[in-house]
Design a protein around this motif. Structure first.
Motif, PDB file in Angstrom:
ATOM      1  N   ALA A 185       2.434 -19.448  18.264  1.00  0.00           N
ATOM      2  CA  ALA A 185       2.715 -18.697  17.016  1.00  0.00           C
ATOM      3  C   ALA A 185       3.386 -19.715  16.890  1.00  0.00           C
ATOM      4  N   THR A 186       3.790 -20.439  15.313  1.00  0.00           N
ATOM      5  CA  THR A 186       4.713 -21.178  14.778  1.00  0.00           C
ATOM      6  C   THR A 186       5.064 -19.832  13.837  1.00  0.00           C
ATOM      7  N   GLU A 187       4.668 -18.804  13.453  1.00  0.00           N
ATOM      8  CA  GLU A 187       5.225 -18.307  12.288  1.00  0.00           C
ATOM      9  C   GLU A 187       4.881 -16.646  12.367  1.00  0.00           C
ATOM     10  N   VAL A 188       4.982 -15.233  12.719  1.00  0.00           N
ATOM     11  CA  VAL A 188       4.909 -14.244  11.843  1.00  0.00           C
ATOM     12  C   VAL A 188       5.158 -13.656  11.024  1.00  0.00           C
ATOM     13  N   PHE A 189       4.661 -12.801  10.581  1.00  0.00           N
ATOM     14  CA  PHE A 189       4.951 -11.968   9.329  1.00  0.00           C
ATOM     15  C   PHE A 189       5.062 -10.659   9.464  1.00  0.00           C
ATOM     16  N   LEU A 190       6.058  -9.658   9.512  1.00  0.00           N
ATOM     17  CA  LEU A 190       6.368  -8.314   9.704  1.00  0.00           C
ATOM     18  C   LEU A 190       5.759  -7.672   9.041  1.00  0.00           C
ATOM     19  N   ASP A 191       4.486  -6.794   8.888  1.00  0.00           N
ATOM     20  CA  ASP A 191       3.819  -6.189   8.001  1.00  0.00           C
ATOM     21  C   ASP A 191       4.038  -4.438   8.166  1.00  0.00           C
ATOM     22  N   PHE A 192       4.786  -4.169   7.962  1.00  0.00           N
ATOM     23  CA  PHE A 192       4.831  -2.725   7.674  1.00  0.00           C
ATOM     24  C   PHE A 192       3.830  -1.845   7.140  1.00  0.00           C
ATOM     25  N   ASN A 193       2.981  -2.722   6.605  1.00  0.00           N
ATOM     26  CA  ASN A 193       1.809  -1.538   5.529  1.00  0.00           C
ATOM     27  C   ASN A 193       0.549  -0.863   6.327  1.00  0.00           C
ATOM     28  N   SER A 243       0.747  -1.093   0.015  1.00  0.00           N
ATOM     29  CA  SER A 243       0.103   0.055  -0.075  1.00  0.00           C
ATOM     30  C   SER A 243       0.444   1.252   0.451  1.00  0.00           C
ATOM     31  N   GLY A 244       0.716   2.390  -0.132  1.00  0.00           N
ATOM     32  CA  GLY A 244       1.039   3.929  -0.116  1.00  0.00           C
ATOM     33  C   GLY A 244       2.222   4.076  -1.420  1.00  0.00           C
ATOM     34  N   ALA A 245       2.722   5.290  -1.517  1.00  0.00           N
ATOM     35  CA  ALA A 245       3.853   5.201  -2.947  1.00  0.00           C
ATOM     36  C   ALA A 245       5.035   4.060  -2.538  1.00  0.00           C
ATOM     37  N   TRP A 246       5.162   3.665  -1.823  1.00  0.00           N
ATOM     38  CA  TRP A 246       6.428   2.835  -1.945  1.00  0.00           C
ATOM     39  C   TRP A 246       5.853   1.322  -2.460  1.00  0.00           C
ATOM     40  N   ALA A 247       5.088   0.561  -2.538  1.00  0.00           N
ATOM     41  CA  ALA A 247       4.717  -0.649  -2.681  1.00  0.00           C
ATOM     42  C   ALA A 247       4.295  -0.841  -5.291  1.00  0.00           C
ATOM     43  N   THR A 248       5.099  -0.420  -5.387  1.00  0.00           N
ATOM     44  CA  THR A 248       5.678   0.290  -6.462  1.00  0.00           C
ATOM     45  C   THR A 248       6.479  -1.910  -6.484  1.00  0.00           C
ATOM     46  N   ALA A 249       7.332  -1.914  -8.156  1.00  0.00           N
ATOM     47  CA  ALA A 249       6.912  -3.149  -8.663  1.00  0.00           C
ATOM     48  C   ALA A 249       8.774  -2.807  -8.007  1.00  0.00           C
ATOM     49  N   ALA A 250       9.711  -1.965  -7.950  1.00  0.00           N
ATOM     50  CA  ALA A 250      10.547  -2.504  -7.609  1.00  0.00           C
ATOM     51  C   ALA A 250      10.948  -2.560  -6.431  1.00  0.00           C
ATOM     52  N   PRO A 265       1.897   4.636   9.286  1.00  0.00           N
ATOM     53  CA  PRO A 265       1.377   5.835   7.836  1.00  0.00           C
ATOM     54  C   PRO A 265       3.054   6.336   7.575  1.00  0.00           C
ATOM     55  N   ARG A 266       3.731   5.765   8.379  1.00  0.00           N
ATOM     56  CA  ARG A 266       5.047   7.079   8.441  1.00  0.00           C
ATOM     57  C   ARG A 266       5.732   6.208   6.917  1.00  0.00           C
ATOM     58  N   ILE A 267       5.030   4.692   6.845  1.00  0.00           N
ATOM     59  CA  ILE A 267       5.831   3.627   6.317  1.00  0.00           C
ATOM     60  C   ILE A 267       5.276   4.554   4.583  1.00  0.00           C
ATOM     61  N   VAL A 268       3.683   4.006   4.589  1.00  0.00           N
ATOM     62  CA  VAL A 268       2.270   4.442   3.644  1.00  0.00           C
ATOM     63  C   VAL A 268       1.861   5.505   3.677  1.00  0.00           C
ATOM     64  N   ALA A 300      -5.003   5.081   5.160  1.00  0.00           N
ATOM     65  CA  ALA A 300      -3.440   5.060   4.677  1.00  0.00           C
ATOM     66  C   ALA A 300      -2.802   3.834   4.194  1.00  0.00           C
ATOM     67  N   PHE A 301      -2.863   2.754   4.786  1.00  0.00           N
ATOM     68  CA  PHE A 301      -2.886   1.771   4.596  1.00  0.00           C
ATOM     69  C   PHE A 301      -3.846   0.430   3.582  1.00  0.00           C
ATOM     70  N   TYR A 302      -4.877   1.254   3.397  1.00  0.00           N
ATOM     71  CA  TYR A 302      -5.393   0.771   1.960  1.00  0.00           C
ATOM     72  C   TYR A 302      -5.241   1.674   0.499  1.00  0.00           C
ATOM     73  N   ASN A 303      -4.595   2.852   1.297  1.00  0.00           N
ATOM     74  CA  ASN A 303      -4.039   4.251  -0.017  1.00  0.00           C
ATOM     75  C   ASN A 303      -3.778   2.921  -1.432  1.00  0.00           C
ATOM     76  N   GLY A 304      -4.009   2.725  -2.752  1.00  0.00           N
ATOM     77  CA  GLY A 304      -3.859   1.687  -3.847  1.00  0.00           C
ATOM     78  C   GLY A 304      -3.191   1.105  -3.474  1.00  0.00           C
ATOM     79  N   SER A 305      -3.771  -0.230  -2.941  1.00  0.00           N
ATOM     80  CA  SER A 305      -3.075  -1.386  -2.211  1.00  0.00           C
ATOM     81  C   SER A 305      -3.155  -2.470  -4.043  1.00  0.00           C
ATOM     82  N   ALA A 306      -1.639  -3.188  -4.036  1.00  0.00           N
ATOM     83  CA  ALA A 306      -1.388  -3.784  -5.155  1.00  0.00           C
ATOM     84  C   ALA A 306      -1.762  -4.548  -5.075  1.00  0.00           C
ATOM     85  N   GLU A 307      -2.201  -5.578  -6.094  1.00  0.00           N
ATOM     86  CA  GLU A 307      -2.919  -6.884  -6.432  1.00  0.00           C
ATOM     87  C   GLU A 307      -2.214  -8.274  -5.399  1.00  0.00           C
ATOM     88  N   PRO A 308      -2.634  -8.981  -4.905  1.00  0.00           N
ATOM     89  CA  PRO A 308      -1.845  -9.691  -3.814  1.00  0.00           C
ATOM     90  C   PRO A 308      -1.328 -10.875  -5.280  1.00  0.00           C
TER      91      PRO A 308
END
Length: 311
Positions: free
Chosen positions: A271-279, A14-21, A282-285, A57-65
């Motif tokens: 928990a067996t697994e945690v994935f770190l989600d920065f999306n 989500s947000g401006a950092w969510a580019t393919a690059a 607001p400082r990120i997205v 902000a975290f739903y701001n232009g979400s990429a297709e998963p």
């Protein structure tokens, strides 16, 4: 990892950092550092109110998963790829099954499929699907997904969909459908333990929810004749990285030492697994966030929290 806890990463979604690059940079760094998995979430729409403005902000232009993960499948070799989540009713089940099977092939058998029913009335309207009885529709669609995944010839006739007798090719790499289900009520815990390989948390979690889900999902698996020790309890960890002080510090809010302490706590709770989600930071997205600065912050955090032996 922390102890036996597997660590994953939410890709820029989500947000401006969510580019393919941006996605590629995070994915390659995560694989290089020894992280177990990459995860992408789904948000079809950002509804705009009459007075202006959309969702958070975290739903701001979400990429297709699905497309994001397919792209990353070709750019990585080892790291697993997770959907957290895709809303099954927005797809014809045979179409979704075909896409998931192809993604499993493209990744060499690295897919984990988190499936949900969705909640947004606006998204149901846009998808052309009635929101009524969405749980029943989702559970029926799951039967079709599993039939097509696990059988070379599949056929189904239900209330919401019909699959003519068909040859299902190509075949997936993984023989069993790698399904994870979510929800935060007793019936959802039962479904995750009985029908899936485990439970996938909602976006917001508490220590109480993780402990309860771990206990109830494993109990449901045991009642279904499955090995409770093999059940996966996967947590989406909303990370807010940076110094955090005071008694009101939120879960996974803080510096690297504080985050490692929280991860150890989640492991102790089951928990067996945690994935770190920065999306969700607001400082990120946020609208004012600088994409380069967001990537730099996350790059620093991933290096600081890398699994033991990574890199």
């Amino acid at each position: 990892m922390t102890g036996d806890l597997l660590l994953g990463v939410g890709v820029p979604q989500s947000g401006a950092w969510a580019t393919a690059a941006g996605q590629l940079r995070v994915a390659r760094q995560a694989e290089r550092l020894g992280y177990h998995s990459l995860w992408a979430f789904s948000r079809l729409l950002v509804p705009v109110a009459e007075g202006g403005g959309g969702g958070g902000a975290f739903y701001n232009g979400s990429a297709e998963p699905l497309i994001s993960l397919a792209y990353l499948a070709g750019a990585t070799e080892r790291i697993r790829l997770g959907l957290s989540v895709v809303n099954a009713p927005f797809f014809a089940p045979a179409v979704l099954a075909k896409q998931l099977i192809q993604l499993d092939n493209a990744s060499g058998g690295r897919l984990d499929a988190g499936i949900a029913q969705g909640w947004s009335e606006a998204e149901y309207l846009a998808a052309g699907v009635p929101p009524e009885r969405r749980l029943g529709r989702t559970l029926e669609y799951l039967k079709v997904l599993r039939l097509m995944w696990e059988n070379e010839v599949a056929e189904f006739k239900g209330e919401f969909t019909e699959l003519p007798r068909t040859l299902v090719r190509p075949r997936p790499v993984q023989p069993a459908f790698p399904l994870l289900l979510g929800g935060a009520v007793d019936k959802a815990f039962d479904r995750a333990g009985r029908l899936a390989q485990g439970w996938l948390s909602p976006g917001s979690v508490s220590t109480e929810l993780v402990a309860r889900a771990s206990r109830e999902v494993r109990a449901a698996a045991e009642r279904a004749g499955k090995d409770p020790a093999a059940v996966r309890i996967v947590i989406r960890g909303k990370v807010f990285y940076g110094p955090s002080e005071g008694p009101g510090r939120g879960l996974l809010h803080g510096d690297a030492d504080q985050l490692r302490s929280d991860l150890a706590l989640l492991h102790d709770l089951g928990a067996t697994e945690v994935f770190l989600d920065f999306n969700f930071d607001p400082r990120i997205v946020g609208d004012q966030a600088d994409p380069a600065a967001s990537l730099a912050t996350v790059t620093e955090a991933l290096a600081a929290l890398a699994p033991a032996g990574g890199g």
